[in-house]
Motif scaffolding. Structure first.
Motif, PDB file in Angstrom:
ATOM      1  N   GLN A  45       0.804  -1.197  -0.134  1.00  0.00           N
ATOM      2  CA  GLN A  45      -0.095  -0.040  -0.056  1.00  0.00           C
ATOM      3  C   GLN A  45       0.863   1.322   0.005  1.00  0.00           C
ATOM      4  N   ALA A  63       2.213   1.650  -3.376  1.00  0.00           N
ATOM      5  CA  ALA A  63       1.375   2.472  -4.389  1.00  0.00           C
ATOM      6  C   ALA A  63       0.903   3.682  -4.008  1.00  0.00           C
ATOM      7  N   PHE A  66      -1.907  -8.675  -3.220  1.00  0.00           N
ATOM      8  CA  PHE A  66      -2.487  -8.113  -2.136  1.00  0.00           C
ATOM      9  C   PHE A  66      -3.599  -8.937  -1.445  1.00  0.00           C
ATOM     10  N   LEU A 100      -2.101  -0.242  -6.847  1.00  0.00           N
ATOM     11  CA  LEU A 100      -1.376  -1.358  -6.541  1.00  0.00           C
ATOM     12  C   LEU A 100      -1.057  -1.957  -7.741  1.00  0.00           C
TER      13      LEU A 100
END
Length: 348
Positions: free
Chosen positions: A66, A69, A226, A220
């Motif tokens: 995260q 990203a 994920f 992402l």
């Protein structure tokens, strides 16, 4: 005054935990609970703690994804140590661990607090969605059992009264909607005036950074990875509760449905705003196990062992991470001092 209110808040939360723990053991045979704990087979608990450690490593990797990203990358171990320090803080300061781990990450990796906090908010939203899905699955698998538990044990005679007279609930809901509409209208009418306020502008910048972290999930690089780490983490939580069944003869024969129920309601207990979920976790897990035919003594013994083991693991791993972060801070200060000492003196 502010510090006094903070102290009073934590004293109140501690009192709630103590009251719930008293409720969990009230009227029970303490020697019998002690016997359950002393004679438990802790081999399976050790196995579950090893698996739980893998879950923490996986959760840290998910958080790092995260952060990457959100265009504020951080090294994996810095992310892991910050997360574990936050979990350690939650044992003492309820719900402050999320802020603390973001502050630690800012010191170690220069990640803005608001961005890191936004990723944590996203993480919590995803966990809530997973938890709601688990709750739906648990209730669907054993609907009659849990419906009887809610109406008979939790609500008692109040359920029939609420079913006959829904007017108070409807009025309360209507009042909440009116207040929300008035607040929204007031905010829109005074928006231009608020934009001239320095405090409001600072809050706006913080919220923008928060949203940047929240919506980082859309950027992402590998959404499937994920999702894998998300379900892997919750799978680890399930194994922790299920393998602990083999520690006690009373829970040995319980199946995976009971494990799913313990996971679901135990997670709600851990989410309660008290230190380490102490109290709510024990009451909810004990109640679930009573639904599946166990005595209250056996239920609280299971809850004490599982929660105690997880707490010790967090203390151990969080303590190691705290030392690692402190050592990194000392190295950073030493490097800055060395750099300053090597700078040439400028004479006028």
């Amino acid at each position: 005054m502010k510090h006094l209110l903070t102290v009073l808040k934590y004293v109140l939360l501690l009192g709630i935990s103590a009251a719930l723990m008293w409720y969990a053991v009230r009227g029970q045979d303490l020697s019998r609970i002690g016997h359950y704990i002393r004679t438990a087979n802790y081999f399976w608990l050790i196995v579950s703690l090893f698996i739980s450690t893998l879950g923490y490593l996986s959760r840290a990797y998910r958080w790092q994804m995260q952060l990457n990203a959100s265009r504020t990358p951080a090294p994996y171990w810095a992310t892991y140590h910050a997360m574990m320090v936050g979990y350690l803080a939650n044992l003492v300061l309820p719900r402050m661990g999320e802020v603390i781990r973001c502050s630690v990450l800012r010191r170690t990796s220069a990640v803005p607090v608001q961005v890191a906090l936004g990723t944590v908010v996203t993480e919590r939203v995803i966990d809530v969605l997973v938890l709601l899905g688990l709750l739906g699955a648990t209730l669907a698998l054993d609907f009659k059992t849990f419906w009887a538990f809610v109406t008979d044990k939790l609500l008692g005679g109040q359920y029939d009264a609420l079913a006959r007279n829904r007017t108070p609930l409807l009025l309360a809901g209507l009042g909440a909607l009116v207040l929300l509409a008035v607040a929204a209208y007031t905010l829109v009418r005074n928006l231009e005036r608020l934009r001239q306020n320095a405090l409001f502008n600072k809050a706006s910048q913080f919220v923008k950074g928060l949203l940047a972290g929240v919506f980082s999930i859309r950027k992402l690089d590998n959404k499937w990875l994920f999702l894998f780490h998300t379900f892997f983490t919750w799978g680890v939580y399930f194994l922790l509760d299920y393998l602990a069944f083999f520690c006690f003869p009373e829970t040995y024969g319980l199946g995976w449905r009971a494990g799913l129920a313990v996971l679901t309601f135990g997670a709600f207990g851990m989410a309660a705003p008290v230190a380490g979920g102490i109290g709510p976790f024990h009451v909810l897990v004990q109640s679930v196990l009573v639904v599946y035919g166990l005595s209250r003594e056996a239920g609280i013994a299971y809850a004490l062992v599982v929660h105690g083991a997880q707490t010790l693991l967090v203390v151990l791993l969080g303590g190691i991470s705290f030392v690692a972060v402190a050592a990194a801070d000392r190295r950073s200060v030493a490097q800055e001092a060395e750099a300053l000492s090597n700078e040439p003196l400028v004479s006028e």
